[in-house]
Design an enzyme around this catalytic site. Structure first.
Site, PDB file in Angstrom:
ATOM      1  N   ASP A  41     -17.156  16.507   9.661  1.00 23.91           N
ATOM      2  CA  ASP A  41     -16.598  15.911  10.131  1.00 23.91           C
ATOM      3  C   ASP A  41     -14.753  15.910   9.867  1.00 23.91           C
ATOM      4  O   ASP A  41     -13.984  15.370  10.948  1.00 23.91           O
ATOM      5  CB  ASP A  41     -16.752  14.239  10.874  1.00 23.91           C
ATOM      6  CG  ASP A  41     -18.481  14.258  10.580  1.00 23.91           C
ATOM      7  OD1 ASP A  41     -18.462  15.050  11.675  1.00 23.91           O
ATOM      8  OD2 ASP A  41     -19.060  13.093  10.515  1.00 23.91           O
ATOM      9  N   ALA A 153     -17.000   4.522  12.140  1.00 16.90           N
ATOM     10  CA  ALA A 153     -16.101   5.489  10.636  1.00 16.90           C
ATOM     11  C   ALA A 153     -15.738   4.023  10.307  1.00 16.90           C
ATOM     12  O   ALA A 153     -17.325   2.832   9.664  1.00 16.90           O
ATOM     13  CB  ALA A 153     -15.305   5.737  11.142  1.00 16.90           C
ATOM     14  N   TYR A 154     -14.475   3.320  10.079  1.00  9.46           N
ATOM     15  CA  TYR A 154     -14.287   2.709   9.771  1.00  9.46           C
ATOM     16  C   TYR A 154     -14.438   1.664   9.726  1.00  9.46           C
ATOM     17  O   TYR A 154     -14.446   0.332   9.405  1.00  9.46           O
ATOM     18  CB  TYR A 154     -12.499   2.771   9.016  1.00  9.46           C
ATOM     19  CG  TYR A 154     -12.044   2.074   8.265  1.00  9.46           C
ATOM     20  CD1 TYR A 154     -12.004   1.152   7.296  1.00  9.46           C
ATOM     21  CD2 TYR A 154     -11.113   2.099   8.457  1.00  9.46           C
ATOM     22  CE1 TYR A 154     -11.681   0.417   6.344  1.00  9.46           C
ATOM     23  CE2 TYR A 154      -9.720   1.260   6.953  1.00  9.46           C
ATOM     24  CZ  TYR A 154     -10.107   0.134   6.566  1.00  9.46           C
ATOM     25  OH  TYR A 154      -9.853  -0.255   5.420  1.00  9.46           O
ATOM     26  N   ASN A 155     -14.590   1.282  10.967  1.00  6.82           N
ATOM     27  CA  ASN A 155     -14.739   0.039  11.957  1.00  6.82           C
ATOM     28  C   ASN A 155     -16.495  -0.241  11.816  1.00  6.82           C
ATOM     29  O   ASN A 155     -16.111  -1.690  11.129  1.00  6.82           O
ATOM     30  CB  ASN A 155     -14.618   0.313  13.053  1.00  6.82           C
ATOM     31  CG  ASN A 155     -15.091  -1.395  13.962  1.00  6.82           C
ATOM     32  OD1 ASN A 155     -14.570  -1.755  14.452  1.00  6.82           O
ATOM     33  ND2 ASN A 155     -16.289  -0.762  14.438  1.00  6.82           N
ATOM     34  N   SER A 157     -18.000   0.537   8.951  1.00  5.51           N
ATOM     35  CA  SER A 157     -17.715   0.402   7.254  1.00  5.51           C
ATOM     36  C   SER A 157     -16.973  -1.681   7.009  1.00  5.51           C
ATOM     37  O   SER A 157     -17.319  -1.984   6.223  1.00  5.51           O
ATOM     38  CB  SER A 157     -16.605   0.456   6.519  1.00  5.51           C
ATOM     39  OG  SER A 157     -17.653   2.302   6.303  1.00  5.51           O
ATOM     40  N   GLN A 213      -2.235   9.821   9.989  1.00  2.19           N
ATOM     41  CA  GLN A 213      -0.743   9.904   9.647  1.00  2.19           C
ATOM     42  C   GLN A 213       0.070   8.567   9.399  1.00  2.19           C
ATOM     43  O   GLN A 213      -0.559   7.285   9.705  1.00  2.19           O
ATOM     44  CB  GLN A 213      -0.380  10.223  11.008  1.00  2.19           C
ATOM     45  CG  GLN A 213       1.231   9.830  11.336  1.00  2.19           C
ATOM     46  CD  GLN A 213       2.135  10.152  12.944  1.00  2.19           C
ATOM     47  OE1 GLN A 213       1.678  10.467  13.696  1.00  2.19           O
ATOM     48  NE2 GLN A 213       3.869   9.588  13.037  1.00  2.19           N
TER      49      GLN A 213
END
Length: 252
Positions: A41, A153-155, A157, A213
């Site tokens: 990924d 993903a991060y969301n 978590s 970024q």
């Protein structure tokens, strides 16, 4: 159908690419109808950023760990799999960040744009949606805006919601919110313009990250969908991205 082959630098991806080259002829990326990508990924995320202005569809095959954005690796019937694959087209998020020194930086995010505190002190952030103030002060470790593709993903978590594809919404999710203590975030239309103002940015510095970024010491960040760019991923019919995201809601 002309296929290009790209791969990550892991041993598994390199050996898998060698196997495919024994059976198929590949062309350079700029000549391809479809790009076959081998990796995980993380590699796919970097590849999509590299090809943001190339509208060639990407068919990924997993040579990494999770492979949420990838198909199962296999040598046989590659052209047939690609012809029968279902496509998922989406637009990235555009981040415009203004620093405390007045510099303006832009970035694109396929998964999420996140704001994160830089020091031990909590961040204090004011939130506007389409020009209207919605939260006068969020005291937190940070806050993020996630696309449906990035919602697992991060969301996830950060205890944000999993968003089914085609729902036309993004997740606005706080990261370790202290005040308001019970605020769990919001679901907003994909076309919404979300603006964050950092309160006391010199005392409570915040960085902004669009996928890969990072911009440090931001004073203001605007997030909106960039409809001028479209990315297309191809998935085997028996295990589409939509099915994977839906299935995530039933995993303990």
């Amino acid at each position: 159908m002309k296929l290009a082959l790209v791969n990550s630098d892991t041993e598994n991806a390199i050996s898998s690419a060698e196997k495919l080259r024994e059976f198929y002829d590949f062309v350079p990326v700029e000549e391809a109808d479809v790009i076959v990508a081998l990796g995980g990924d993380g590699y796919m995320l970097h590849l999509m950023h590299d090809l943001l202005h190339n509208d060639t569809p990407i068919f990924g095959m997993n040579c990494g760990t999770v492979g949420f954005l990838m198909n199962k690796f296999g040598v046989g019937n590659l052209a047939k799999r690609i012809r029968q694959a279902e496509s998922y087209c989406f637009h990235p998020l555009k981040m415009t960040a203004v620093t405390t020194s007045g510099e303006c930086h832009t970035g694109l995010a396929i998964n999420e744009v996140s704001l994160l505190r830089e020091t031990r002190q909590t961040a204090k952030i004011r939130i506007f949606v389409d020009g209207k103030e919605r939260l006068d002060e969020l005291v937190c470790d940070g806050v993020l805006v996630a696309t449906p593709a990035g919602s697992t993903a991060y969301n996830l978590s950060a205890h944000g919601p999993i968003i089914p594809l085609g729902s036309d919404v993004v997740a606005l999710t706080p990261i370790s919110a202290f005040r308001p203590r019970r605020w769990r975030g919001a679901l907003l239309p994909q076309k919404a313009t979300i603006r964050f103002e950092i309160i006391h940015p010199e005392k409570r510095p915040v960085s902004a990250v669009a996928d890969i970024q990072e911009v440090r010491d931001v004073a203001e960040v605007t997030v909106e969908q960039d409809q001028s760019i479209e990315i297309t991923l191809l998935f085997d019919k028996e295990h589409t991205l939509e099915e994977r995201i839906l299935n995530e809601q039933f995993i303990n």
